[in-house]
Design an enzyme around this catalytic site. Structure first.
Site, PDB file in Angstrom:
ATOM      1  N   PRO A   1       0.675  -1.165   0.137  1.00  0.00           N
ATOM      2  CA  PRO A   1       0.143   0.011  -0.015  1.00  0.00           C
ATOM      3  C   PRO A   1       0.947   1.391  -0.004  1.00  0.00           C
ATOM      4  CG  PRO A   1      -0.180  -1.099   2.194  1.00  0.00           C
ATOM      5  CD  PRO A   1       0.475  -2.138   1.026  1.00  0.00           C
ATOM      6  N   ASN A   2       0.358   2.371  -0.830  1.00  0.00           N
ATOM      7  CA  ASN A   2       0.757   3.627  -0.844  1.00  0.00           C
ATOM      8  C   ASN A   2       1.989   3.705  -1.760  1.00  0.00           C
ATOM      9  OD1 ASN A   2      -1.225   4.738   0.870  1.00  0.00           O
ATOM     10  ND2 ASN A   2      -0.173   3.731   2.555  1.00  0.00           N
TER      11      ASN A   2
ATOM     12  N   ARG B   1       4.294  11.272  -2.405  1.00  0.00           N
ATOM     13  CA  ARG B   1       4.279  10.771  -1.245  1.00  0.00           C
ATOM     14  C   ARG B   1       5.413  11.106  -0.300  1.00  0.00           C
ATOM     15  NH1 ARG B   1       4.808   4.683   0.854  1.00  0.00           N
ATOM     16  NH2 ARG B   1       4.002   4.868   3.055  1.00  0.00           N
TER      17      ARG B   1
ATOM     18  N   TYR C   1      10.689   9.541   0.994  1.00  0.00           N
ATOM     19  CA  TYR C   1      10.788   8.616   0.004  1.00  0.00           C
ATOM     20  C   TYR C   1      11.241   8.923  -1.467  1.00  0.00           C
ATOM     21  CZ  TYR C   1       7.909   5.886   3.123  1.00  0.00           C
ATOM     22  OH  TYR C   1       7.277   5.192   4.231  1.00  0.00           O
TER      23      TYR C   1
ATOM     24  N   ASN D   1       7.696  -6.036  -0.823  1.00  0.00           N
ATOM     25  CA  ASN D   1       7.599  -4.766   0.071  1.00  0.00           C
ATOM     26  C   ASN D   1       6.294  -4.756   0.413  1.00  0.00           C
ATOM     27  OD1 ASN D   1       7.812  -2.329   1.423  1.00  0.00           O
ATOM     28  ND2 ASN D   1       8.937  -1.099  -0.233  1.00  0.00           N
TER      29      ASN D   1
ATOM     30  N   ALA E   1       3.351  -0.833   4.949  1.00  0.00           N
ATOM     31  CA  ALA E   1       2.780  -0.913   6.311  1.00  0.00           C
ATOM     32  C   ALA E   1       2.559  -1.987   6.927  1.00  0.00           C
ATOM     33  CB  ALA E   1       1.517   0.297   6.452  1.00  0.00           C
TER      34      ALA E   1
ATOM     35  N   ASP F   1       2.021 -15.622   7.644  1.00  0.00           N
ATOM     36  CA  ASP F   1       1.463 -16.797   7.466  1.00  0.00           C
ATOM     37  C   ASP F   1       1.649 -17.402   6.107  1.00  0.00           C
ATOM     38  OD1 ASP F   1       0.930 -17.634  10.173  1.00  0.00           O
ATOM     39  OD2 ASP F   1      -1.153 -17.280   9.968  1.00  0.00           O
TER      40      ASP F   1
ATOM     41  N   GLU G   1      12.282  -9.787   1.760  1.00  0.00           N
ATOM     42  CA  GLU G   1      11.955  -8.436   2.448  1.00  0.00           C
ATOM     43  C   GLU G   1      12.590  -7.470   1.871  1.00  0.00           C
ATOM     44  OE1 GLU G   1      12.056  -8.085   6.675  1.00  0.00           O
ATOM     45  OE2 GLU G   1      10.550  -6.261   6.844  1.00  0.00           O
TER      46      GLU G   1
ATOM     47  N   HIS H   1      12.582  -2.642   1.712  1.00  0.00           N
ATOM     48  CA  HIS H   1      12.031  -1.357   2.114  1.00  0.00           C
ATOM     49  C   HIS H   1      13.065  -0.196   1.669  1.00  0.00           C
ATOM     50  CE1 HIS H   1       9.429  -3.394   4.781  1.00  0.00           C
ATOM     51  NE2 HIS H   1      10.478  -3.929   5.171  1.00  0.00           N
TER      52      HIS H   1
ATOM     53  N   ARG I   1      13.462   4.799  12.222  1.00  0.00           N
ATOM     54  CA  ARG I   1      12.255   5.582  12.004  1.00  0.00           C
ATOM     55  C   ARG I   1      11.469   5.496  13.209  1.00  0.00           C
ATOM     56  NH1 ARG I   1       9.532   5.072   6.316  1.00  0.00           N
ATOM     57  NH2 ARG I   1       8.513   6.907   7.083  1.00  0.00           N
TER      58      ARG I   1
ATOM     59  N   ARG J   1       7.637   1.191  13.426  1.00  0.00           N
ATOM     60  CA  ARG J   1       8.184   0.658  12.057  1.00  0.00           C
ATOM     61  C   ARG J   1       9.322  -0.199  12.342  1.00  0.00           C
ATOM     62  NH1 ARG J   1       6.078   3.988   7.874  1.00  0.00           N
ATOM     63  NH2 ARG J   1       5.444   5.937   8.532  1.00  0.00           N
TER      64      ARG J   1
END
Ligand code: DQA
Length: 148
Positions: A9-10, A17, A22, A74, A77, A87, A98, A100, A107, A111
């Protein structure tokens, strides 16, 4: 080798943003960059973005049928509270890395916790778009060593 990239999301709002955090590069810039890297590294990638937790889970499930060698994820949130994504990662037999853009450990306190971390084989963060490159290189090296 074929990899799946899933963005949560986002991330579609990259470029507008919170640019101080970012950066000014857009989501389109990210997908373009990922495709260029994949081409240079001679691998195939499929890139998705969704704002829905359930969609991320379905993409993870579906990845099994598509025979991806690895997934770069990624979850944005959702990283910090989605046990459903944790899961789902555990439920599939594909290595998940993973990623980011930012250093989540540097941060806000909420987070600093990644609930998906332990389900993933590695994490790259804090390097902007390069976090994805590192993940891709890691998965390629891992794939190559598994072939031997
Ligand atoms: C993010 C970090 C998350 O904490 C945040 O919610 C995001 C993006 C990153 O790429 O730095 O949306 O995953």
């Amino acid at each position: 080798m074929k990899f799946l990239v899933i963005n949560g999301p986002n991330l579609n709002l990259l470029g507008t943003r919170e640019v101080d955090i970012y950066g000014k590069k857009t989501y389109q810039d990210l997908t373009k960059q990922l495709k260029q890297w994949a081409k240079a590294l001679k691998v195939k990638i499929k890139v998705y973005q969704t704002n829905y937790e359930g969609k991320i889970i379905e993409l993870l499930h579906h990845a099994m049928k598509k025979k991806y060698a690895g997934i770069i994820l990624n979850p944005a949130a959702y990283t910090h509270y989605s046990y459903a994504i944790y899961d789902a990662i555990k439920a599939i037999n594909i290595p998940v890395v993973e990623v980011h853009l930012t250093n989540i450990y540097n941060r806000e306190d909420f987070r600093k916790i990644s609930v998906i971390k332990d389900a993933c084989i590695n994490s790259f963060y804090g390097e902007g778009f390069n976090s994805y490159l590192k993940a891709m290189q890691f998965l390629i090296e891992r794939g190559n060593s598994n072939d031997n």
